[in-house]
Motif scaffolding. Sequence first.
Motif, PDB file in Angstrom:
ATOM      1  N   UNK A  98       0.838  -1.208   0.000  1.00  0.00           N
ATOM      2  CA  UNK A  98       0.000   0.000   0.000  1.00  0.00           C
ATOM      3  C   UNK A  98       0.870   1.255   0.000  1.00  0.00           C
ATOM      4  N   UNK A  99       0.639   2.123  -1.008  1.00  0.00           N
ATOM      5  CA  UNK A  99       1.378   3.375  -1.199  1.00  0.00           C
ATOM      6  C   UNK A  99       2.858   3.154  -1.488  1.00  0.00           C
ATOM      7  N   UNK A 100       3.235   1.895  -1.836  1.00  0.00           N
ATOM      8  CA  UNK A 100       4.626   1.639  -2.229  1.00  0.00           C
ATOM      9  C   UNK A 100       4.728   1.260  -3.697  1.00  0.00           C
ATOM     10  N   UNK A 101       3.600   1.037  -4.342  1.00  0.00           N
ATOM     11  CA  UNK A 101       3.541   0.742  -5.775  1.00  0.00           C
ATOM     12  C   UNK A 101       2.404   1.551  -6.368  1.00  0.00           C
ATOM     13  N   UNK A 139       3.648 -10.187  -9.539  1.00  0.00           N
ATOM     14  CA  UNK A 139       5.020  -9.764  -9.857  1.00  0.00           C
ATOM     15  C   UNK A 139       5.018  -8.509 -10.730  1.00  0.00           C
ATOM     16  N   UNK A 140       4.022  -8.375 -11.611  1.00  0.00           N
ATOM     17  CA  UNK A 140       3.951  -7.177 -12.457  1.00  0.00           C
ATOM     18  C   UNK A 140       3.722  -5.924 -11.611  1.00  0.00           C
ATOM     19  N   UNK A 141       3.132  -6.113 -10.421  1.00  0.00           N
ATOM     20  CA  UNK A 141       2.801  -4.967  -9.568  1.00  0.00           C
ATOM     21  C   UNK A 141       4.006  -4.494  -8.777  1.00  0.00           C
ATOM     22  N   UNK A 142       4.785  -5.434  -8.236  1.00  0.00           N
ATOM     23  CA  UNK A 142       5.827  -5.003  -7.287  1.00  0.00           C
ATOM     24  C   UNK A 142       7.256  -5.291  -7.712  1.00  0.00           C
ATOM     25  N   UNK A 143       7.505  -6.215  -8.663  1.00  0.00           N
ATOM     26  CA  UNK A 143       8.880  -6.573  -8.980  1.00  0.00           C
ATOM     27  C   UNK A 143       9.629  -5.381  -9.583  1.00  0.00           C
ATOM     28  N   UNK A 144      10.710  -4.998  -8.904  1.00  0.00           N
ATOM     29  CA  UNK A 144      11.545  -3.849  -9.275  1.00  0.00           C
ATOM     30  C   UNK A 144      10.764  -2.532  -9.242  1.00  0.00           C
ATOM     31  N   UNK A 145       9.616  -2.535  -8.544  1.00  0.00           N
ATOM     32  CA  UNK A 145       8.839  -1.309  -8.410  1.00  0.00           C
ATOM     33  C   UNK A 145       8.646  -0.930  -6.942  1.00  0.00           C
ATOM     34  N   UNK A 146       8.674  -1.918  -6.068  1.00  0.00           N
ATOM     35  CA  UNK A 146       8.541  -1.663  -4.643  1.00  0.00           C
ATOM     36  C   UNK A 146       9.925  -1.694  -3.996  1.00  0.00           C
ATOM     37  N   UNK A 158      12.970  -4.720   0.330  1.00  0.00           N
ATOM     38  CA  UNK A 158      12.461  -5.515   1.444  1.00  0.00           C
ATOM     39  C   UNK A 158      11.010  -5.940   1.187  1.00  0.00           C
ATOM     40  N   UNK A 159      10.215  -5.031   0.632  1.00  0.00           N
ATOM     41  CA  UNK A 159       8.814  -5.377   0.330  1.00  0.00           C
ATOM     42  C   UNK A 159       8.736  -6.416  -0.790  1.00  0.00           C
ATOM     43  N   UNK A 160       9.629  -6.262  -1.803  1.00  0.00           N
ATOM     44  CA  UNK A 160       9.673  -7.282  -2.860  1.00  0.00           C
ATOM     45  C   UNK A 160      10.000  -8.651  -2.279  1.00  0.00           C
ATOM     46  N   UNK A 161      10.950  -8.683  -1.358  1.00  0.00           N
ATOM     47  CA  UNK A 161      11.355  -9.947  -0.744  1.00  0.00           C
ATOM     48  C   UNK A 161      10.185 -10.602  -0.017  1.00  0.00           C
ATOM     49  N   UNK A 162       9.429  -9.804   0.764  1.00  0.00           N
ATOM     50  CA  UNK A 162       8.288 -10.356   1.500  1.00  0.00           C
ATOM     51  C   UNK A 162       7.229 -10.916   0.549  1.00  0.00           C
ATOM     52  N   UNK A 169      11.229  -3.769 -20.122  1.00  0.00           N
ATOM     53  CA  UNK A 169      11.571  -2.651 -19.253  1.00  0.00           C
ATOM     54  C   UNK A 169      13.067  -2.396 -19.201  1.00  0.00           C
ATOM     55  N   UNK A 170      13.896  -3.439 -19.061  1.00  0.00           N
ATOM     56  CA  UNK A 170      15.329  -3.254 -18.899  1.00  0.00           C
ATOM     57  C   UNK A 170      16.076  -3.365 -20.202  1.00  0.00           C
ATOM     58  N   UNK A 171      15.567  -4.198 -21.083  1.00  0.00           N
ATOM     59  CA  UNK A 171      16.247  -4.396 -22.364  1.00  0.00           C
ATOM     60  C   UNK A 171      17.419  -5.347 -22.226  1.00  0.00           C
ATOM     61  N   UNK A 172      17.672  -6.092 -23.264  1.00  0.00           N
ATOM     62  CA  UNK A 172      18.793  -7.027 -23.255  1.00  0.00           C
ATOM     63  C   UNK A 172      20.077  -6.299 -23.672  1.00  0.00           C
TER      64      UNK A 172
END
Length: 453
Positions: A53-56, A116-123, A126-130, A175-178
């Motif tokens: 909440x409020x992190x993504x 994963x689309x919501x939080x991976x590399x966006x949160x 520590x939140x991603x880990x949880x 998003x990152x590109x190869x």
Amino acid sequence: MDSPPTTRPARSVADLSREEWVEMRLIHTFMRYARPALHSALVLIVVMVAILYHRVDMLSLGLWTAAAVAVTVVRYGIIGIYQRSLAGVSGPPLRAFMAKYGWTWSASALVWGASMFVYFLRAPVYDQFLCMVVLVGMAGFAVGTFSSWLPCFKNYVNGLGVSVVAALLYELVVERGLPSTFNTYGMLALVLIYWAVIRISGQRFHEVQRINLELQYDNSMLIKSLTEQSRAALEAVEIKNRFIASAAHDLRQPVHALDLYAGWLAAEPEFVEQITPKIVRSTKAVNDLFNSLFDLAGLETDPLRVNLQDVELAGLLQDLEAQYAPFARERGLRLRMRAAPGKVRSDPVLLQRLVGNLLSNALRNTHRGGVLMAVRRRGGVPRIEIWDTGVGIAREHQQAIFQEFYRIPLQGTEEGFGLGLAIVSRLSAALGHPVGLASRAGRGSVFWVELKS
């Protein structure tokens, strides 16, 4: 929500094959764990929302939350259908239910993986880990809860794996590109390895459950078989004891009479003309009892050899009439025969013994009037019917009369030894010709033999 598949009454466990019983138990085990898994899913939705909440992006989080809640509610509805209509069902209805609604487990897994689309590399890290720990736990939890029914387990794990891999590839390519960072490649490799491990673990856990259930089924069938054999042995001992007691009782009277007549003859030989017929009748009674006992014992110990051939029904009835007409005249009874031309497949010797015992039984228990034996067709099936005007048989005795030494009390059926209809029952089973009867006490009886080919 769709209505459940049309169901039929549940078959008893005894009617199920080994595979059907194991499959039924696996599905019921799977569904038993389904509701607790949904309770956990609702808690985890709250946890995920609280973490992110409020992190993504709140719109993305809201859409995902709505999708997760929707698919969870749908699965609750499906479990409700199962509990109302299929909790005690086995076989095709149960399989049809799982095939119809199994997709919801795949949909649920896809929604959870899509987080994963919501939080991976966006949160925050520590939140991603949880959140990743939540997904890893859900995949591991599926091994214990969903592996009972392998198709749904595979769909669930594959849906989770596909959506997570899709999210990683999206970050890697779009998003990152190869080329991307080593961490992203490492994450993708770990997901693929864990995916394979979970699939293998679930497969093996399923096999262990299946083997345990197969052993349970085999053990239950073994126990059932042993129980039936024990019961049959006890019944055999009981029958033997009753057989011996009844035979001894029936032998005592004519043997005692012989002893009395022999003593009388020895004491007063001048009465030989009066005593001799009594000795003959007593001797005949003993001989008849032994003949019946030998017939019954032979049917019990030696397998009957059935020699099937075409039997002419008119000829069969003519032979029986010639054999039993003197006995009927002696008792002052009319014996009539009605036979239409026709043939059946049977053993002529055994069939004549079967029908002859029924005819003898009718003549013995008829004191006035007569006996009619006729061949008729019922539903296209020929059957021999034997009608008498005898004492009749009350309903409560109609099943028991086919037991050894059973005689109906107080109905004028004291003649005989209660073995004729027991012999009829065994001949009927050997020939495959069902025997039936209809009777009213005091009004007479009709016995019939259905001559099914």
